[in-house]
Design a protein around this motif. Sequence first.
Motif, PDB file in Angstrom:
ATOM      1  N   PRO A 130     -33.851  23.050  23.753  1.00  0.00           N
ATOM      2  CA  PRO A 130     -33.664  24.413  24.252  1.00  0.00           C
ATOM      3  C   PRO A 130     -33.065  25.358  23.209  1.00  0.00           C
ATOM      4  O   PRO A 130     -33.367  26.553  23.210  1.00  0.00           O
ATOM      5  N   SER A 131     -32.240  24.837  22.313  1.00  0.00           N
ATOM      6  CA  SER A 131     -31.657  25.681  21.257  1.00  0.00           C
ATOM      7  C   SER A 131     -32.739  26.223  20.334  1.00  0.00           C
ATOM      8  O   SER A 131     -32.657  27.363  19.853  1.00  0.00           O
ATOM      9  N   VAL A 132     -33.765  25.419  20.067  1.00  0.00           N
ATOM     10  CA  VAL A 132     -34.882  25.870  19.235  1.00  0.00           C
ATOM     11  C   VAL A 132     -35.703  26.918  19.987  1.00  0.00           C
ATOM     12  O   VAL A 132     -36.122  27.939  19.418  1.00  0.00           O
ATOM     13  N   GLN A 133     -35.928  26.681  21.276  1.00  0.00           N
ATOM     14  CA  GLN A 133     -36.660  27.655  22.091  1.00  0.00           C
ATOM     15  C   GLN A 133     -35.942  28.995  22.098  1.00  0.00           C
ATOM     16  O   GLN A 133     -36.564  30.050  21.914  1.00  0.00           O
ATOM     17  N   GLN A 134     -34.622  28.959  22.282  1.00  0.00           N
ATOM     18  CA  GLN A 134     -33.826  30.188  22.283  1.00  0.00           C
ATOM     19  C   GLN A 134     -33.856  30.878  20.931  1.00  0.00           C
ATOM     20  O   GLN A 134     -33.936  32.111  20.841  1.00  0.00           O
ATOM     21  N   LEU A 149     -43.726  31.735  28.516  1.00  0.00           N
ATOM     22  CA  LEU A 149     -43.905  30.493  29.271  1.00  0.00           C
ATOM     23  C   LEU A 149     -43.069  29.406  28.610  1.00  0.00           C
ATOM     24  O   LEU A 149     -42.894  29.401  27.378  1.00  0.00           O
ATOM     25  N   LEU A 150     -42.587  28.475  29.399  1.00  0.00           N
ATOM     26  CA  LEU A 150     -41.750  27.401  28.867  1.00  0.00           C
ATOM     27  C   LEU A 150     -42.127  26.077  29.505  1.00  0.00           C
ATOM     28  O   LEU A 150     -42.346  25.984  30.714  1.00  0.00           O
ATOM     29  N   ASP A 151     -42.202  25.066  28.649  1.00  0.00           N
ATOM     30  CA  ASP A 151     -42.386  23.688  29.110  1.00  0.00           C
ATOM     31  C   ASP A 151     -41.150  22.910  28.679  1.00  0.00           C
ATOM     32  O   ASP A 151     -40.564  23.186  27.628  1.00  0.00           O
ATOM     33  N   THR A 152     -40.734  21.976  29.484  1.00  0.00           N
ATOM     34  CA  THR A 152     -39.578  21.158  29.122  1.00  0.00           C
ATOM     35  C   THR A 152     -39.736  19.785  29.765  1.00  0.00           C
ATOM     36  O   THR A 152     -40.778  19.486  30.359  1.00  0.00           O
ATOM     37  N   MET A 153     -38.727  18.950  29.647  1.00  0.00           N
ATOM     38  CA  MET A 153     -38.837  17.602  30.210  1.00  0.00           C
ATOM     39  C   MET A 153     -37.467  17.102  30.656  1.00  0.00           C
ATOM     40  O   MET A 153     -36.434  17.714  30.378  1.00  0.00           O
ATOM     41  N   ASN A 154     -37.481  15.967  31.340  1.00  0.00           N
ATOM     42  CA  ASN A 154     -36.253  15.425  31.913  1.00  0.00           C
ATOM     43  C   ASN A 154     -35.188  15.121  30.850  1.00  0.00           C
ATOM     44  O   ASN A 154     -33.992  15.209  31.118  1.00  0.00           O
ATOM     45  N   TYR A 155     -35.607  14.763  29.638  1.00  0.00           N
ATOM     46  CA  TYR A 155     -34.639  14.455  28.580  1.00  0.00           C
ATOM     47  C   TYR A 155     -33.697  15.638  28.336  1.00  0.00           C
ATOM     48  O   TYR A 155     -32.479  15.469  28.247  1.00  0.00           O
ATOM     49  N   TRP A 156     -34.272  16.856  28.237  1.00  0.00           N
ATOM     50  CA  TRP A 156     -33.448  18.036  27.955  1.00  0.00           C
ATOM     51  C   TRP A 156     -32.596  18.422  29.163  1.00  0.00           C
ATOM     52  O   TRP A 156     -31.522  18.987  29.014  1.00  0.00           O
ATOM     53  N   MET A 157     -33.069  18.084  30.352  1.00  0.00           N
ATOM     54  CA  MET A 157     -32.280  18.358  31.558  1.00  0.00           C
ATOM     55  C   MET A 157     -31.012  17.509  31.571  1.00  0.00           C
ATOM     56  O   MET A 157     -29.975  17.925  32.092  1.00  0.00           O
ATOM     57  N   LEU A 164     -30.576  24.677  28.257  1.00  0.00           N
ATOM     58  CA  LEU A 164     -31.879  24.802  28.913  1.00  0.00           C
ATOM     59  C   LEU A 164     -31.848  25.912  29.962  1.00  0.00           C
ATOM     60  O   LEU A 164     -32.789  26.706  30.066  1.00  0.00           O
ATOM     61  N   LEU A 165     -30.778  25.992  30.719  1.00  0.00           N
ATOM     62  CA  LEU A 165     -30.667  27.021  31.762  1.00  0.00           C
ATOM     63  C   LEU A 165     -30.644  28.426  31.150  1.00  0.00           C
ATOM     64  O   LEU A 165     -31.200  29.364  31.719  1.00  0.00           O
ATOM     65  N   VAL A 166     -30.043  28.564  29.978  1.00  0.00           N
ATOM     66  CA  VAL A 166     -30.043  29.857  29.279  1.00  0.00           C
ATOM     67  C   VAL A 166     -31.465  30.223  28.865  1.00  0.00           C
ATOM     68  O   VAL A 166     -31.896  31.375  29.010  1.00  0.00           O
ATOM     69  N   ALA A 167     -32.205  29.239  28.364  1.00  0.00           N
ATOM     70  CA  ALA A 167     -33.594  29.492  27.950  1.00  0.00           C
ATOM     71  C   ALA A 167     -34.466  29.837  29.156  1.00  0.00           C
ATOM     72  O   ALA A 167     -35.263  30.781  29.115  1.00  0.00           O
ATOM     73  N   ILE A 168     -34.305  29.070  30.235  1.00  0.00           N
ATOM     74  CA  ILE A 168     -35.130  29.283  31.431  1.00  0.00           C
ATOM     75  C   ILE A 168     -34.918  30.677  32.011  1.00  0.00           C
ATOM     76  O   ILE A 168     -35.852  31.301  32.524  1.00  0.00           O
ATOM     77  N   LYS A 169     -33.724  31.196  31.877  1.00  0.00           N
ATOM     78  CA  LYS A 169     -33.413  32.526  32.419  1.00  0.00           C
ATOM     79  C   LYS A 169     -34.247  33.619  31.754  1.00  0.00           C
ATOM     80  O   LYS A 169     -34.446  34.700  32.311  1.00  0.00           O
ATOM     81  N   GLN A 170     -34.765  33.332  30.561  1.00  0.00           N
ATOM     82  CA  GLN A 170     -35.496  34.333  29.779  1.00  0.00           C
ATOM     83  C   GLN A 170     -37.009  34.217  29.923  1.00  0.00           C
ATOM     84  O   GLN A 170     -37.742  34.944  29.253  1.00  0.00           O
ATOM     85  N   VAL A 171     -37.489  33.313  30.767  1.00  0.00           N
ATOM     86  CA  VAL A 171     -38.938  33.091  30.837  1.00  0.00           C
ATOM     87  C   VAL A 171     -39.527  33.596  32.147  1.00  0.00           C
ATOM     88  O   VAL A 171     -38.829  33.740  33.151  1.00  0.00           O
ATOM     89  N   ASP A 172     -40.822  33.863  32.093  1.00  0.00           N
ATOM     90  CA  ASP A 172     -41.552  34.346  33.269  1.00  0.00           C
ATOM     91  C   ASP A 172     -42.245  33.214  34.014  1.00  0.00           C
ATOM     92  O   ASP A 172     -42.375  33.249  35.237  1.00  0.00           O
ATOM     93  N   VAL A 173     -42.722  32.225  33.251  1.00  0.00           N
ATOM     94  CA  VAL A 173     -43.486  31.117  33.835  1.00  0.00           C
ATOM     95  C   VAL A 173     -42.936  29.802  33.294  1.00  0.00           C
ATOM     96  O   VAL A 173     -42.781  29.636  32.084  1.00  0.00           O
ATOM     97  N   ILE A 174     -42.628  28.868  34.172  1.00  0.00           N
ATOM     98  CA  ILE A 174     -42.204  27.536  33.741  1.00  0.00           C
ATOM     99  C   ILE A 174     -43.229  26.530  34.229  1.00  0.00           C
ATOM    100  O   ILE A 174     -43.750  26.648  35.341  1.00  0.00           O
ATOM    101  N   THR A 175     -43.581  25.580  33.364  1.00  0.00           N
ATOM    102  CA  THR A 175     -44.517  24.521  33.750  1.00  0.00           C
ATOM    103  C   THR A 175     -43.825  23.177  33.581  1.00  0.00           C
ATOM    104  O   THR A 175     -43.436  22.805  32.479  1.00  0.00           O
TER     105      THR A 175
END
Length: 306
Positions: A130-134, A149-157, A164-175
Amino acid sequence: MENNKLLIVGTMAFDDIITPTQISGKILGGAGTYIGLAASYHPADIGIVSVIGDDFTSKYTSLLSDRGLDLSGVTKVKGQNSFYWKGKYHDNMNKRDTLDTQLNVLANFEPVVPAHYKDASVVMLGNLAPSVQQSALSQLKHNPNRVVLLDTMNYWMAAALDELLVAIKQVDVITINDEEAMQLSGETNIVLAAKAIHKLGPSHVIIKKGEHGAMLFYKDQSFYAPALPLQEVIDPTGAGDSFAGGLSGYLAAQDKLTTVTIKQGILNGTAAASICVGAMGTEGLISSAKEKFLAQLQELERLRTV
């Protein structure tokens, strides 16, 4: 869209895949690679931000640039190898075991977005720290019409939930897939999970269910896209990334983002994923012409209207 630029942030790597019927050896992989190849079925200006090592030779970069992918955002680190993953699938292909992961150049990856992609209308953040995404998002120019759009996985959760929650706050679509949606939300019901994830930021939540298709949740509505019934799945690796590529590539080629275009994008993503799983690694996406992709898409449309 303001322009037809798609910026992809994701790994360009090597995989070593063992399925019940085949052993791939070291082959081309990485989320950014799958996303880019799947997105290239669409008339979009596609750039990848990634990092590679000495082993990612011109044989591989040429293969991607020949598909129209702009690699000016790819950093090559001399004296090191690219990210490497080895995994083995169980008999039913729904579960796999990771046998080896070598971060290599990915360990110190700091993304650099090329100047000509800082105004991209569509940004696809592949499955990365998530730090790289941000970091990639922070380099973009202001564009009120941009779709992220953002994709992620259980490892980062588990390992980096706060980031991750900071990154997700900035996206429109999550897959994400159904298991990941439940882990992220703390819910055991997909509808409730989607509602909880909405509250984290994304206006559109796409939950993938593998061979059972994908579901889109937005506002208080939902949409279901079936998967293509396939006689044989050769290798599921990269299916989710291919889905993300087909979706984001389609969106980048559209005039504007609407719920209708996202629905159509999901069908495009499903078509790309069906091509991906029909061969080992990226081979299906590399060898299949646009005609094959359009045929898969047409079959999906038929299934939706039956």
